[in-house]
Design an enzyme around this catalytic site. Structure first.
Site, mmCIF file in Angstrom:
data_model
loop_
_atom_site.group_PDB
_atom_site.id
_atom_site.type_symbol
_atom_site.label_atom_id
_atom_site.label_comp_id
_atom_site.label_asym_id
_atom_site.label_seq_id
_atom_site.Cartn_x
_atom_site.Cartn_y
_atom_site.Cartn_z
ATOM 1 N N ASP A 13 -4.971 9.608 1.037
ATOM 2 C CA ASP A 13 -4.740 9.359 -0.377
ATOM 3 C C ASP A 13 -6.037 9.262 -1.178
ATOM 4 O O ASP A 13 -6.057 9.565 -2.377
ATOM 5 C CB ASP A 13 -3.951 8.064 -0.559
ATOM 6 N N HIS A 67 -6.327 0.525 -8.904
ATOM 7 C CA HIS A 67 -6.067 0.052 -7.543
ATOM 8 C C HIS A 67 -7.324 -0.295 -6.746
ATOM 9 O O HIS A 67 -7.227 -0.996 -5.735
ATOM 10 C CB HIS A 67 -5.288 1.104 -6.747
ATOM 11 N N ASP A 82 2.744 7.948 -15.270
ATOM 12 C CA ASP A 82 3.711 8.167 -14.201
ATOM 13 C C ASP A 82 4.987 7.362 -14.414
ATOM 14 O O ASP A 82 5.935 7.462 -13.628
ATOM 15 C CB ASP A 82 3.114 7.883 -12.821
ATOM 16 N N ASP A 110 1.552 1.587 -16.248
ATOM 17 C CA ASP A 110 1.658 2.515 -15.128
ATOM 18 C C ASP A 110 2.867 2.098 -14.281
ATOM 19 O O ASP A 110 3.209 0.915 -14.227
ATOM 20 C CB ASP A 110 0.367 2.396 -14.299
ATOM 21 N N HIS A 141 3.028 1.883 -11.194
ATOM 22 C CA HIS A 141 2.548 1.104 -10.050
ATOM 23 C C HIS A 141 1.872 -0.180 -10.527
ATOM 24 O O HIS A 141 1.223 -0.202 -11.573
ATOM 25 C CB HIS A 141 1.564 1.918 -9.212
#
Length: 483
Positions: A94, A136, A259, A171, A173
């Site tokens: 990732d 993140h 997203d 977002d 996430h």
């Protein structure tokens, strides 16, 4: 607002970086966004800046020295020599090693920190850096397509001048890296609206509210699949109104991850571009200095649409729904419209669920008494220089940086529709962590809340005595499926 008060950071090289074949994170979307801005004529209403590259030293205001040095030195050609470090720093799959990785981090971090410098010097009221928002990344760990946490560095810069900074993350996430960095301070409030349960990064429980001086300064809004504009607004506006009432921020950092839009390749929400932008417009109405960043977004034609539209909203400019002819017109067919149709997917967020989440969060926020607006306590400082260069001009700006981050382990692929992992961002290191002074006027009532999960949320909240942990134990985004 006048042109001179809105700044836009963009580096034409950002679209050249490439995570690799099949990887969902495509920096090329920034070039598409910029091209739409140009053809709508929005650039003529802003000051346009090319960000000065953030240095390794700048990054180590938050990130560990060895992690930043690794990112600086590793290349696709020599990565086989650094197998232990690749594992240690979670740089794989990732978060791959790709050509120009460190330079990519320098570009997007430079835009976010340079924007904060402009706000600090009152040179801009609003700053836009669509290449930033990589929420993140941890102190010594890449995560979710993010390497350096530009948001944490941006907030650190703002805290040199602003007593309280509000971070908002829409977002899909959870904004785990930013929350972790400021989990124990009352000078930063983090508010994240995100999908929760069986979803990366696995954090962001309703009951994760912060600790020590930071108790009730972390706000997590856990959402289920299919949330639409109306349901989102039922939560967003009451919660953010209460946040503004009790926290009274002096600056706002807004992560506008796309997203959460309907039809995103990695997402499962059902927001329209107008609904997504309404969150930004609502915060704009408070007239607080604000930095607007990008983030996730993996159906890149819709990312470009969204961020172009939101730039227009910040400028107060009505944009024709018919897209102007642009360099990437073939991406936007067959209708060539600015706005997208949402789907008929089921909204799993029932009215009862929404009411329960809203009530619990408002209860948490009620534990905070409104700030008195008093001035700074004395704060520890350290010096950092970061340039912010306008296209054609360069202005070097130096300011003192407050070391406040909590030191927890803390192209153009037109037809590709790969579903995969998530997005990335760079950050900065604090070698020596100093506890922040309490924010004047923000106090917590000694009320113990029932921590029972009344809404049958999956997953677990952090325990009272457990500081945020690295996301490594929570699984990572993997190409093909979300873990």
């Amino acid at each position: 607002m006048t042109k001179s008060k809105i700044a836009y950071f963009y580096d034409a090289e950002v679209g050249n970086f490439y995570y690799g074949q099949g990887h969902p994170m495509k920096p090329h979307r920034m070039r598409m966004t910029h091209n739409l801005l140009l053809h709508y004529g929005l650039h003529s209403h802003m000051e346009v800046f090319k960000p000065t590259l953030a240095s390794a030293e700048d990054m180590t205001l938050f990130h560990s020295d060895d992690y930043v040095e690794f990112l600086r030195l590793v290349t696709p050609e020599n990565q086989h020599e650094h197998l232990r470090q690749l594992k240690r720093f979670n740089v794989a799959e990732d978060c791959p090693v790709f050509d120009g990785l460190f330079n990519f981090c320098q570009v997007y971090t430079g835009g976010s920190v340079g924007g904060a410098v402009r706000l600090n010097h009152k040179q801009s009221d609003t700053v836009v850096n669509w290449s930033g928002g990589l929420h993140h990344a941890k102190k010594a760990e890449a995560s979710g397509f993010c390497y350096i946490n530009d948001i944490v560095l941006c907030i650190l810069e703002l805290l040199k001048v602003h007593q309280r900074v509000l971070y908002i993350d829409i977002d899909i996430h959870h904004g785990d890296g930013v929350e972790e960095a400021f989990y124990t301070t009352d000078r930063v409030m983090t508010v994240s609206f995100h999908k929760f349960g069986e979803y990366f990064p696995g954090t962001g429980h309703l009951q994760d509210v912060g600790q020590h001086a930071g108790k009730y300064h972390s706000v997590n809004v856990p959402l289920k699949d299919g949330i639409d504009d109306s349901s989102y607004e039922q939560l967003y506006k009451p919660i953010m109104s209460k946040v503004m009432e009790v926290f009274r921020p002096e600056a706002i950092v807004f992560q506008s991850g796309a997203d959460s839009l309907s039809g995103d390749r990695l997402g499962c929400f059902n927001l329209s571009i107008r609904g997504h932008a309404e969150c930004l417009k609502f915060m704009r109405s408070f007239n607080i200095p604000m930095i607007v960043l990008g983030g996730g977004g993996y159906t890149i034609r819709n990312v470009a649409r969204c961020w172009a539209y939101e730039t227009g909203c910040l400028l107060g400019i009505d944009m024709d729904d018919k897209l102007p002819i642009n360099d990437y017109s073939e991406y936007f067919g067959p209708n060539h419209q600015l706005h997208i149709q949402t789907s008929n997917m089921e909204n799993q967020n029932t009215s009862e669920y929404l009411q329960g989440v809203r009530s619990r969060i408002l209860e948490h926020l009620s534990q905070l008494q409104p700030t008195s607006g008093v001035s700074f306590h004395d704060v520890p400082t350290t010096h950092v220089g970061l340039e912010s260069s306008e296209m054609g001009n360069t202005a070097v700006e130096q300011t003192e940086l407050i070391t406040i981050a909590h030191d927890a382990e803390l192209e153009h692929e037109h037809a590709v529709d790969t579903r995969s992992a998530r997005h990335a961002g760079p950050a900065v290191h604090v070698e020596e962590v100093t506890e922040l002074p309490r924010s004047t006027g923000v106090t917590s009532k000694s009320t113990t809340l029932d921590l029972a999960n009344a809404f049958a949320l999956p997953g677990q909240s952090r325990t009272n005595n457990a500081l945020p942990q690295s996301s490594a134990s929570l699984g990572v985004k993997h190409h093909g499926t979300m873990q």
